[in-house]
Write a protein that holds these residues in place. Structure first.
Motif, mmCIF file in Angstrom:
data_model
loop_
_atom_site.group_PDB
_atom_site.id
_atom_site.type_symbol
_atom_site.label_atom_id
_atom_site.label_comp_id
_atom_site.label_asym_id
_atom_site.label_seq_id
_atom_site.Cartn_x
_atom_site.Cartn_y
_atom_site.Cartn_z
ATOM 1 N N CYS A 178 0.852 -1.194 0.000
ATOM 2 C CA CYS A 178 0.000 0.000 0.000
ATOM 3 C C CYS A 178 0.888 1.243 0.000
ATOM 4 C CB CYS A 178 -0.915 0.016 1.227
ATOM 5 S SG CYS A 178 -1.765 1.598 1.430
ATOM 6 N N ASN A 180 0.140 4.118 0.776
ATOM 7 C CA ASN A 180 -0.242 5.049 1.840
ATOM 8 C C ASN A 180 0.280 4.619 3.207
ATOM 9 O OD1 ASN A 180 -1.688 7.416 2.704
ATOM 10 N ND2 ASN A 180 -3.172 6.043 3.645
ATOM 11 N N CYS A 181 0.103 3.324 3.559
ATOM 12 C CA CYS A 181 0.468 2.913 4.918
ATOM 13 C C CYS A 181 1.509 1.809 4.960
ATOM 14 C CB CYS A 181 -0.775 2.483 5.700
ATOM 15 S SG CYS A 181 -1.404 0.866 5.222
ATOM 16 N N GLU A 183 1.119 -1.359 4.080
ATOM 17 C CA GLU A 183 0.567 -2.714 4.257
ATOM 18 C C GLU A 183 1.073 -3.634 3.134
ATOM 19 O OE1 GLU A 183 -0.576 -5.643 5.649
ATOM 20 O OE2 GLU A 183 -1.925 -4.274 6.728
ATOM 21 N N CYS A 205 -6.824 -0.563 0.108
ATOM 22 C CA CYS A 205 -6.157 -1.081 1.301
ATOM 23 C C CYS A 205 -7.176 -1.109 2.433
ATOM 24 C CB CYS A 205 -4.968 -0.194 1.663
ATOM 25 S SG CYS A 205 -4.186 -0.663 3.216
ATOM 26 N N CYS A 208 -5.756 1.014 5.880
ATOM 27 C CA CYS A 208 -5.891 2.477 6.006
ATOM 28 C C CYS A 208 -7.066 3.030 5.208
ATOM 29 C CB CYS A 208 -4.591 3.166 5.583
ATOM 30 S SG CYS A 208 -4.239 3.048 3.819
HETATM 31 ZN ZN ZN Z 1 -2.876 1.249 3.459
#
Ligand code: ZN
Ligand code: ZN
Length: 254
Positions: A178, A180-181, A183, A205, A208
């Motif tokens: 991911c 963004n986070c 994962e 995801c 998040c």
């Molecule tokens: Zn994420």
């Protein structure tokens, strides 16, 4: 030079195919023509700093007043009254990624981004920023979030790249990760697709709740990722209904 001609042609083609996005794509074509003129002007002057963008405000304001949505036209009228210092502060805020902390409205962010995109793209090209491998979800050149992911054919499959929302630098990014986070659990990273756009996926995801669209160039070689991303706004609505939020809204705030 950034390929504005291809972007404009693709937007015109997709506007006819997808009536739901036609209005947005028609405005985008005019904006891309404006950005092309900014880019050409930057290429012909020696100084490339943020104040060199100030002379382009009147053209952008008049474009937004005449062709933009009612809210954008209203924001343009307010911006028209602003001093050069205010305008420079607006550009600096977005350039330094202070968009959230400065509580910019979507409309203000639109004006800053519309000018900063050709500027950042010009600088990235001059620096020959490459799409080198990175495990960061932020652009290795300017630090912005990616607008869209691009799958490019490679051997039997496809490699994933992230495309910067500001400077258009592409960098390679693992498919099961991911942006963004961070994962990495495949079970937490669902992929959705819609019949209408078989070459566009939603990479989501569940950790998040962020999502980014992927444009699969191995399935549709004609796609121009930044434009096809705009043409598929109907997928954004679907994602919001599923309680996902877009990693980075596009120029038009969607
Ligand atoms: Zn994420
Ligand atoms: Zn960038």
């Amino acid at each position: 030079m950034a390929d504005f001609v291809r972007r404009i042609a693709r937007a015109s083609e997709l506007a006819q195919k997808h009536p739901a996005a036609a209005e947005l794509l028609t405005f985008y074509q005019q904006l891309a023509r404006f950005q092309q003129s900014v880019s050409e002007r930057l290429a012909s002057v020696p100084e490339h700093d943020l104040p060199s963008l100030l002379p382009f405000f009147p053209g952008l304001i008049s474009l937004a007043r005449q062709q933009g949505s009612p809210t954008l036209a209203e924001a343009a009228a307010i911006l028209e009254q602003d001093s050069p210092e205010d305008r420079l502060a607006l550009l600096e805020g977005v350039w330094q990624h202070q968009v959230e902390s400065r509580h910019l409205t979507g409309e203000d962010a639109f004006f800053a981004q519309a000018l900063l995109q050709p500027f950042a793209e010009f600088l990235a090209e001059k620096a020959a920023a490459t799409g080198s491998d990175s495990s960061s979800g932020l652009c290795p050149f300017c630090g912005s979030k990616p607008q869209v992911a691009v799958l490019r054919p490679e051997g039997d499959g496809a490699k994933r790249f992230l495309l910067c929302s500001l400077c258009s630098t592409e960098w390679m990014f693992r498919r099961v990760l991911c942006p963004n986070c961070g994962e990495e659990n495949k079970d937490k990273l669902p992929v959705f697709s819609a019949q209408e756009f078989d070459y566009v996926r939603i990479d989501a995801c569940d950790t998040c709740r962020a999502y980014i669209k992927s444009i699969d160039l191995s399935k549709n070689g004609r796609a121009v990722p930044v434009v096809d991303e705009l043409a598929t706004v109907s997928l954004n609505l679907w994602a919001v209904e599923k309680n996902y939020h877009k990693l980075r809204p596009n120029l038009f705030g969607v």
